[in-house]
Design an enzyme around this catalytic site. Structure first.
Site, PDB file in Angstrom:
ATOM      1  N   TRP B 105       0.344  -1.441   0.039  1.00 55.38           N
ATOM      2  CA  TRP B 105       0.141  -0.225   0.083  1.00 55.38           C
ATOM      3  C   TRP B 105       0.759   1.342   0.394  1.00 55.38           C
ATOM      4  O   TRP B 105       0.778   2.207  -0.990  1.00 55.38           O
ATOM      5  CB  TRP B 105      -0.701  -0.019   1.317  1.00 55.38           C
ATOM      6  N   ASP B 176      -1.880   6.779   5.303  1.00 53.10           N
ATOM      7  CA  ASP B 176      -2.529   6.100   5.031  1.00 53.10           C
ATOM      8  C   ASP B 176      -2.952   5.322   6.495  1.00 53.10           C
ATOM      9  O   ASP B 176      -1.583   3.707   6.973  1.00 53.10           O
ATOM     10  CB  ASP B 176      -2.235   5.618   4.065  1.00 53.10           C
ATOM     11  N   LYS B 200     -12.342  -0.894   6.144  1.00 55.60           N
ATOM     12  CA  LYS B 200     -11.953  -2.313   7.675  1.00 55.60           C
ATOM     13  C   LYS B 200     -12.579  -1.825   8.765  1.00 55.60           C
ATOM     14  O   LYS B 200     -13.525  -3.142   9.233  1.00 55.60           O
ATOM     15  CB  LYS B 200     -10.601  -2.182   7.831  1.00 55.60           C
TER      16      LYS B 200
HETATM   17  C1  PLP Z   1      -3.708   0.391   3.654  1.00 51.83           C
HETATM   18  C2  PLP Z   1      -4.273   0.610   3.120  1.00 51.83           C
HETATM   19  N1  PLP Z   1      -4.385   1.522   2.061  1.00 51.83           N
HETATM   20  C3  PLP Z   1      -4.919   2.206   0.628  1.00 51.83           C
HETATM   21  C4  PLP Z   1      -5.938   0.407   0.425  1.00 51.83           C
HETATM   22  C5  PLP Z   1      -7.013   1.050  -0.749  1.00 51.83           C
HETATM   23  O1  PLP Z   1      -7.875   1.569  -0.235  1.00 51.83           O
HETATM   24  P1  PLP Z   1      -9.258   1.696  -1.477  1.00 51.83           P
HETATM   25  O2  PLP Z   1      -9.813   0.126  -1.569  1.00 51.83           O
HETATM   26  O3  PLP Z   1     -10.438   2.432  -0.897  1.00 51.83           O
HETATM   27  O4  PLP Z   1      -9.124   3.139  -2.431  1.00 51.83           O
HETATM   28  C6  PLP Z   1      -5.965  -0.549   0.863  1.00 51.83           C
HETATM   29  C7  PLP Z   1      -7.373  -0.925   0.372  1.00 51.83           C
HETATM   30  O5  PLP Z   1      -7.064  -2.736   1.188  1.00 51.83           O
HETATM   31  C8  PLP Z   1      -5.863  -0.684   1.663  1.00 51.83           C
HETATM   32  O6  PLP Z   1      -5.628  -1.649   3.248  1.00 51.83           O
HETATM   33 MG    MG Z   2     -15.427  -2.912   7.772  1.00 57.09          MG
HETATM   34 MG    MG Z   3      -6.133  -4.695   1.146  1.00 55.55          MG
END
Ligand code: PLP
Ligand code: MG
Ligand code: MG
Ligand code: PLP
Ligand code: MG
Ligand code: MG
Lengths: 365, 365
Positions: B105, B176, B200
């Site tokens: 990520w 993030d 989450k």
């Molecule tokens: C730590 C983290 N950052 C960013 C994201 C991306 O999020 P989104 O799918 O809402 O764009 C995720 C998705 O699992 C994630 O776990």
């Molecule tokens: Mg949830």
């Molecule tokens: Mg993930």
């Protein structure tokens, strides 16, 4: 049928949803289809969710008659983000895009496009308070425009295209259809792109449906931020990242409801009938109620109208609320009153509003 | 309590939600607080929705101890869009931004930032398969960096910061926090920006919560597309356009649930206890289960682990599903298995998983 008290909902968006759709969502909120999880709890890469999004797409394709050479996407950001994205993706560097400005929403769209490059105003109804659509002769198109943008239905000003403007050969038509999406049959082949925020006719807020003809995707420049890149979104079938699963699910339920009801022809008949009920009251009021749009440009979805004074309008809002008629205050930018008669607003509600209007005039005429 | 059959939900996101929250949403789905409309049907400018979003914000401020000089926003696009937005908004023209790359990520985040300008990799754990966090001595910060980006918890690789890295004076920390948001007390003052996709720990998919220190907003360049402009979003209090109302409402219910449970200190204790149950099984398995992350970097939210062979892993997934343990397949990019133990995953579910793991080893050891 529910025993919960429900109001007559004339909100402009988010807006009324079909009661049977809400009841289905409620019934399976803790466990979708017996899977032991809510739709809100399932992986967007699960078989269950794949079924939901693929069925929603297939049903929409069937309802609208979307040809195979168009991609259907369920995206985020609201129609407002797509104002910027259409220009970023589909107006090549140096090119200009044409905008027909018929109300607040096409004005908002060109504002975003103008930040990012060249635009051309083909028509601007602002001097006439956006009360009408252009006549064909008024449209001075740029034959080299990257595209022409229209707003099919101006939610605030209540003017709605009855047919597509005739464009110079080869210029693609782009359309913000947020507020009359799936209210009527549309010849999709006349458009290169249609998009709509779901929160009027298609579902709850939080998802934009984008329908893009394949050849347009070849225009997408390299190196856009991934989430703003329609080509990636199309290739990944809306699942590049986590999509707004619940909103997509609700749209799917609405599409099923539309199919059961007989599709867009059937819906259109009902919507026309509903709009006529209110326009008739306006037209027979001897000027007591004054519709904003000229008759030929009238929207079947959003009916903005005025009374003789703001005091009277305030009283109308107050009294209508007491009668459980909700959402009739006009948009804060234009004042007055507005009745939004989206697909999910039942005939009974429209009847209740028409009766209320007649009574209100009698009492306060 | 529901009589609907529910599974043990270890999805990585979207993921388990508290049952009591789902029950409340279900109970008031047709009529929120007796208003006669679903949350999905109400105007985002109504008093009812204002109450929902303001209460959600106030509860989150209380839970996290967010100081008054931070804005709290509920936005769209997923965390993936905010990877691009943080760079667009907060990295001035010509400046560089530092990234600590600890997993998939943060790697995705720097990819978006690199498209739009200069980035600097302060640490990259990829050669070691992202199995650990950097030590302080390994971090070669650029003292002039516009910001340092970290991913607080790497959802796929299961490494989680235990404390904030110490940055050069004046360099702001951006984070993030998608996958361990509201799982533990955080000293918000150490961050200039925190954002998290809700799906989450905070709610369903479709909303990103962004917490931004006021001084950062002065960096926002003129003429960004409006929907990508944090300054506008902050000034309009998340209501520049139609927000994802239902997802925000659900987050609000989750925040209430967290408050009733005793806040983030209480939640953290439970989450630590849950994670320990699974790590203990791994550590006592004599190498039968192999955790991906080194012990000092272990996440309390996501536990990726492997077995001796892919065949055994497939069997584990198959058998666990039969026992109603859902979502244990590892991310498609890394394979293996993963248990996500977010806030809403009940102790009983974690106990069921721990027992299953012990039994599975006995049978297939
Ligand atoms: C730590 C983290 N950052 C960013 C994201 C991306 O999020 P989104 O799918 O809402 O764009 C995720 C998705 O699992 C994630 O776990
Ligand atoms: Mg949830
Ligand atoms: Mg993930
Ligand atoms: C016709 C039209 N276009 C665009 C928008 C903006 O949509 P969103 O709020 O989803 O950005 C609206 C919202 O009411 C609309 O009515
Ligand atoms: Mg609606
Ligand atoms: Mg509107």
């Amino acid at each position: 049928m529910t025993s919960v008290k429900r109001v007559h909902n004339f909100n402009a968006g988010p807006s009324a949803m079909p009661l049977s759709v809400l009841e289905k969502a409620q019934a399976e909120l803790l466990s979708f289809n017996g899977c032991g999880m809510s739709v809100m709890e399932m992986s967007h890469r699960s078989k269950e969710f794949e079924g939901i999004i693929k069925t929603a797409e297939a049903d929409l394709r069937e309802l609208m008659g979307i040809p195979a050479n168009y991609k259907v996407m369920f995206l985020q950001g609201g129609a407002s983000l797509h104002f910027a994205m259409e220009a970023m993706n589909f107006r090549p560097a140096g090119a200009s895009a044409d905008y027909i400005v018929t109300g607040a929403w096409s004005k908002a769209a060109i504002k975003e496009a103008a930040k990012l490059g060249t635009t051309n105003v083909v028509f601007n109804g602002e001097a006439e308070k956006f009360n009408r659509l252009p006549a064909a002769g008024e449209l001075n198109f740029d034959p080299k425009a990257a595209y022409v943008h229209i707003c099919h239905n101006e939610t605030i000003h209540g003017v709605e295209f009855k047919s597509e403007p005739v464009l110079p050969a080869g210029v693609p038509l782009f359309c913000d259809m947020s507020s009359d999406f799936v209210s009527q049959p549309i010849d999709v082949t006349k458009y290169a792109m249609i998009y709509a925020g779901a929160q009027k006719n298609a579902g709850p807020a939080g998802v934009v449906i984008a329908i893009v003809r394949d050849d347009m995707l070849e225009r997408v420049p390299a190196n856009l931020p991934t989430m703003l890149d329609y080509k990636v979104m199309a290739e990944k079938e809306s699942l590049y990242n986590t999509p707004p699963c619940w909103s997509i699910y609700m749209c799917g339920l609405v599409f099923q409801w539309l199919k059961e009801l007989g599709g867009l022809e059937a819906m259109y008949k009902i919507d026309q009938q509903k709009a006529k009920m209110i326009y008739d009251v306006i037209d027979k009021s001897g000027g007591y109620y004054r519709g904003h749009a000229v008759p030929e440009s009238r929207s079947i979805m959003n009916i903005p109208f005025r009374l003789a004074s703001e005091e009277l309008e305030d009283l109308f809002v107050k009294e209508s609320k007491k009668a459980d008629l909700i959402g009739l205050k006009g948009h804060r930018s234009v004042g007055g009153l507005r009745a939004s008669l989206y697909n999910a607003v039942p005939l009974e509600s429209v009847k209740a509003l028409a009766d209320f209007m007649v009574e209100f005039q009698k009492k306060n005429g």
